[in-house]
Design an enzyme around this catalytic site. Structure first.
Site, PDB file in Angstrom:
ATOM      1  N   GLY A  12     -17.457 121.354   4.096  1.00  0.00           N
ATOM      2  CA  GLY A  12     -17.813 122.133   2.919  1.00  0.00           C
ATOM      3  C   GLY A  12     -16.661 123.043   2.612  1.00  0.00           C
ATOM      4  O   GLY A  12     -15.695 123.116   3.365  1.00  0.00           O
ATOM      5  N   GLY A  17     -20.365 128.839   1.668  1.00  0.00           N
ATOM      6  CA  GLY A  17     -20.841 129.677   2.764  1.00  0.00           C
ATOM      7  C   GLY A  17     -20.774 129.038   4.131  1.00  0.00           C
ATOM      8  O   GLY A  17     -21.400 129.501   5.077  1.00  0.00           O
ATOM      9  N   SER A 537      10.493  82.064  17.411  1.00  0.00           N
ATOM     10  CA  SER A 537       9.250  82.852  17.550  1.00  0.00           C
ATOM     11  C   SER A 537       9.160  83.546  18.907  1.00  0.00           C
ATOM     12  O   SER A 537       8.341  83.184  19.737  1.00  0.00           O
ATOM     13  CB  SER A 537       8.009  81.988  17.286  1.00  0.00           C
ATOM     14  OG  SER A 537       8.050  80.774  18.005  1.00  0.00           O
TER      15      SER A 537
END
Lengths: 630, 309
Positions: A12, A17, A537
């Protein structure tokens, strides 16, 4: 009674608050010290504030205190006689979505604040969505600042109704609403005399009593092996933390990926032997049989297996400033396993505010998307919603080593489900039965194979430059062609001119080179061909990636073995000489490593056998495996 | 039916063990920073648990300033011997030889030379890529923001604004050349948890955590014991104590550091239960007596940015 632990996350902004509420929880449980308060006083005065700003208590970084914002997750601790609480306190703004996801990942409970004056805002919905996404078991919606709305029940009821309607669209199992005033202390610790119409617990009481033991998965035993402990010859133990479920001494277990089975001989800890190990415990398991097990393997119950596969569908949250790329081989960390992985497809991204799905070519910071991931080695996983520990992973950028994404597995990719299941069957079957059936053969290919009289396959020749791969490949192709087979030769040098002309020789480019070739080989394979690929590879993971995208039993890794010194002497194109002179960088065998295959289908040694002999042994192997007819 | 609820201390223990095993499995050359304090004692016990029945496969390193209490040195050598661990003691001999002292050199500089530089040099010269530290998030506000795996650059510096996200218990252990990691397995423990665990596990600790009567002086609001006058005062001058108000009081140390910068607290706590009761009732934080945290509002964050652990 033993004290228990609850991890919660709050998100928040300062305005609703949140800081006041956390400050109050810490203060009321006596978890703020005088000298800490004094420091906040001092800082408040320095900023010219009339009152002490409790939010300053929560901001840990100098930049946060200066700018009055929260940048990152902070961890807070408080306790009551019943419980110890760990709060992951997160900033709430959309630009901090990644921080919220981080804080939520370990939480058992989420606390969302809604300002009673403003009602349900977009931010509250976004946080709810993240709670659902991260599958936090419990959500508390605290409707704050009730004092400013005269503690009116109808205000509270309207907010509850609106948020409930929204949350029905989400996957949240347990929501509790509490009307509070963090500033005045209503319903924070004690029941508020100002809201007698509210029948539930005050916040702290609720946090102390919410039942969290049942949130763990106690059914599916999963034990990712972290580390092998071998203090002396008579003891070989597998250290790890039980991700879920339980296991008892004497129970039959299976080891992935080998599929070997045994029984639990002991559950060893520093504090003595246990009869049982259960979820969250860090223990050492020993088994009755000597089995080769290493980090990244997983011990499970024989009759309760996770899914196994190289392709998963997942929701990921992108956490990097640099956008995602489909050509980067990220490092995926899942349980105790690291493997290379591509984001092979972005199905859609999700607008966190509207929950709308959108198309996307790549992902940028804080974006959340449903994607398909392909991994070099198979993962042993469960869906995140049934098992957080085996359903989660992170992606790491191989270049910067930064954590770029967090992911939650939804399921195995649908189109390969049957194959992955079959591949596990096959692993298990090696030890027991052989009733493996292939169901995912494409019809078109099967018809082609029937008509041409041989099966499709990929023959992958790997080895040093100069080891003789090309010579063998050419002879082999000619021989197969003469037999009437459909063939295709993919050669390292050729693809470097066209298909992979944009790539260099860095590790990353080599990986991409092999990925492309692997995909091309698969196309020829689907067309019924015997695709012969000759590539140095050098990296095991890259070769395993190609193996992973192929059907089991149709990929033949042929290790073309030759002493490096012999290769250097042969040096057919003078490359070793150039590399030694520093004209070519990152040349395999000179200043770049070659990782030998661990379990190749075939090993041929060109310094010991002739090309013709080798071709015959390859043909023999293809016959034996039913690729070529009698 | 057996209960599958794990008490919180056991959960913290299990989490710390998991962290230690991840480090050993994924780093090449880890070390555990051992400061001789209570948190280090707990950390060592957790390491013993993590690798039981084997030994923990890394050395302990004490970054020594030369200004620790005699009891600490004695305890250290005895303890390390008793558990059969390998101990590396690293000191910044160059600056110790120059008589660096907080009273003459300045608190921040003294810390920087004798602790931070010594730590970085100890890590560098031994080629360690990961160092366990016993720091906890409840200790100090910048630590509350720090990850369990805290990435440091070639100079050991923490960049608080560029921390890697740390999700679930999937720790990113990959580092670039020259980078190292500080790992804090006690991140989620509080001071109270540490004491409860010491009691539960009967872990040996340095006796100066217990109260006894000591001669002390007060310096800038901090109670400085005179167990070792030359070190406390930074001088061999016998007149250093002249004109000072020397008192006797029953006191103990709540957290341990260097003699000149570690304040004692008035206390009668003579055993673990007394300490636990005292900590539970404390109105001031653990580091209130650590001079090094008080030089400014962001002193710890600043030190960490410079490489302090």
């Amino acid at each position: 009674m033993e004290k228990s632990l609850l991890r919660l996350t709050t998100s928040g902004s300062v305005d609703d608050g949140k800081s006041t509420l956390i400050g109050r929880l810490l203060f009321e449980t006596k978890c703020v010290y005088e000298d800490q308060l004094a420091a906040v006083h001092k800082a408040s005065q320095k900023k010219g504030l009339a009152e002490t700003d409790l939010a300053l208590l929560l901001d840990g970084l100098a930049a946060e205190r200066e700018q009055g914002i929260t940048i990152d997750v902070a961890y807070r601790y408080f306790e009551t006689p019943k419980r110890k609480f760990i709060i992951a306190d997160c900033p709430g703004h959309e630009q901090y979505t990644r921080n919220m996801v981080t804080g939520a990942s370990t939480a058992q409970l989420a606390l969302i604040l809604i300002d009673a004056r403003n009602g349900v805002l977009t931010q509250s919905k976004r946080h709810g969505f993240l709670v659902s996404l991260l599958q936090i078991p419990h959500l508390v919606v605290a409707v704050n600042k009730m004092d400013l709305m005269d503690y009116r029940e109808d205000v509270y009821n309207d907010i509850v109704a609106e948020y409930s309607a929204f949350s029905e669209k989400l996957d949240i199992h347990d929501i509790t609403y509490i009307p509070v005033s963090a500033l005045k202390g209503d319903n924070v610790v004690d029941k508020s005399p100002n809201m007698t119409w509210y029948q539930g617990f005050p916040l702290l009481k609720y946090l102390e009593s919410v039942h969290v033991a049942a949130d763990h998965n106690l059914v599916d035993f999963r034990f990712p092996v972290q580390y092998v402990i071998r203090p002396h010859l008579d003891f070989r133990g597998y250290a790890g933390r039980v991700s879920s479920g339980t296991v008892r001494v004497g129970e039959e277990i299976a080891v992935l990926p080998s599929g070997k089975t045994s029984r639990v001989r002991g559950v060893t800890t520093f504090d003595g032997e246990l009869d049982e190990a259960f979820v969250t415990q860090s223990v050492v398991l020993s088994l009755e049989d000597e089995i080769d097990i290493s980090r990244g393997d997983m011990i499970v119950r024989k009759n309760n297996l996770p899914e196994v596969g190289n392709r998963v569908e997942a929701i990921i949250c992108w956490m990097s400033e640099e956008a995602s790329s489909e050509s980067t081989a990220y490092i995926l960390k899942h349980t105790t396993k690291n493997t290379k992985a591509f984001i092979s497809k972005i199905n859609y991204k999700i607008d966190v505010n509207t929950l709308h799905r959108e198309q996307a070519g790549n992902l940028t910071l804080n974006e959340i998307a449903r994607v398909e991931i392909r991994t070099a080695q198979p993962l042993f996983f469960d869906a995140y919603d049934s098992n957080r520990a085996t359903g989660s992973f992170i992606l790491i950028d191989p270049h910067t080593n930064l954590t770029v994404a967090g992911g939650m597995i939804r399921s195995a990719s649908r189109d390969l489900e049957s194959v992955t299941a079959a591949s596990l069957d096959q692993h298990i079957a090696r030890k027991s039965s052989t009733n493996v059936t292939w169901q995912s053969l494409s019809t078109a290919r099967r018809k082609r194979e029937d008509r041409q009289g041989h099966r499709a396959a990929v023959l992958w020749l790997t080895g040093y430059s100069g080891s003789g791969k090309s010579t063998i490949a050419k002879a082999l192709e000619k021989r197969l062609f003469d037999m009437g087979c459909s063939t295709m030769l993919l050669d390292g040098d050729n693809v470097r001119h066209g298909l992979c002309g944009d790539l260099g020789f860095s590790d990353r480019d080599r990986t991409e080179n092999i990925r492309r070739v692997g995909e091309v080989a698969k196309l020829f394979f689907e067309n019924g061909a015997l695709a012969i690929c000759t590539f140095i590879s050098p990296f095991r993971e890259d070769r395993d990636f190609v193996r992973g995208i192929m059907e089991p039993g149709r990929f033949f890794e042929v290790f073309v073995k030759c002493d490096l010194e012999v290769c250097k002497r042969r040096d057919p194109r003078g490359l070793y000489k150039k590399a030694a002179a520093g004209e070519i960088k990152q040349f395999t065998g000179i200043d770049s490593p070659y990782e030998e295959p661990v379990h190749p289908e075939l090993t041929v040694e060109t310094d010991l056998e002739s090309a013709d002999q080798i071709v015959e042994s390859i043909i023999g192997a293809l016959r034996e495996k039913g690729i070529l007819g009698g | 039916m057996q209960s599958h609820t794990v008490p919180y201390l056991k959960q913290l223990e299990s989490e710390s063990i998991h962290i230690m095993r991840e480090v050993v499995a994924e780093f090449k050359n880890p070390v555990m920073l051992y400061s001789v304090g209570k948190d280090s004692s707990v950390m060592v016990r957790l390491a013993q648990k993590a690798f039981h029945p084997g030994r923990f496969p890394f050395p302990l390193m004490h970054v020594d300033t030369g200004y620790k209490f005699d009891e600490m040195y004695g305890f250290r050598d005895e303890f390390v011997k008793s558990i059969g661990a390998r101990l590396i003691v690293h000191r910044n001999e160059e600056w110790i030889a120059k008589n660096t002292h907080p009273l003459s050199t300045g608190i921040d500089k003294c810390c920087s030379y004798l602790k931070t530089q010594a730590l970085l040099e100890g890590i560098r010269s031994n080629g360690f890529d990961a160092a366990f530290g016993g720091a906890r998030r409840d200790e100090e506000k910048s630590r509350a923001k720090e990850r369990i795996f805290s990435l440091r650059d070639a100079f050991g510096q923490w960049d608080p604004k560029n921390q890697r996200p740390e999700l679930w218990n999937l720790y990113n252990t990959r580092i670039n050349e020259d980078q190292t990691v500080r790992v804090f397995p006690l991140s989620n423990w509080t001071e109270q948890d540490v004491w409860q665990y010491i009691k539960l596990e009967n872990i040996p600790i340095v006796p100066i955590y217990y109260a006894r009567t000591r001669k002390v002086i007060e310096r800038n609001g901090i109670i400085i014991p005179l167990d070792n006058v030359p070190v406390a005062m930074g001088t061999d001058d016998e007149n250093a104590l002249k004109d000072l108000d020397i008192q006797e009081m029953s006191c103990r140390f709540r957290s341990l550091g260097c003699i000149p910068c570690t304040g004692a607290i008035p206390s009668e706590a003579k055993n673990i239960d007394d300490i636990i009761a005292e900590v539970a009732a404390a109105r001031k934080s653990e580091r209130e007596n650590r001079v090094i945290d008080l030089t400014s509002d962001s002193s710890m964050e600043q030190k960490k940015k410079e490489g302090y652990f």
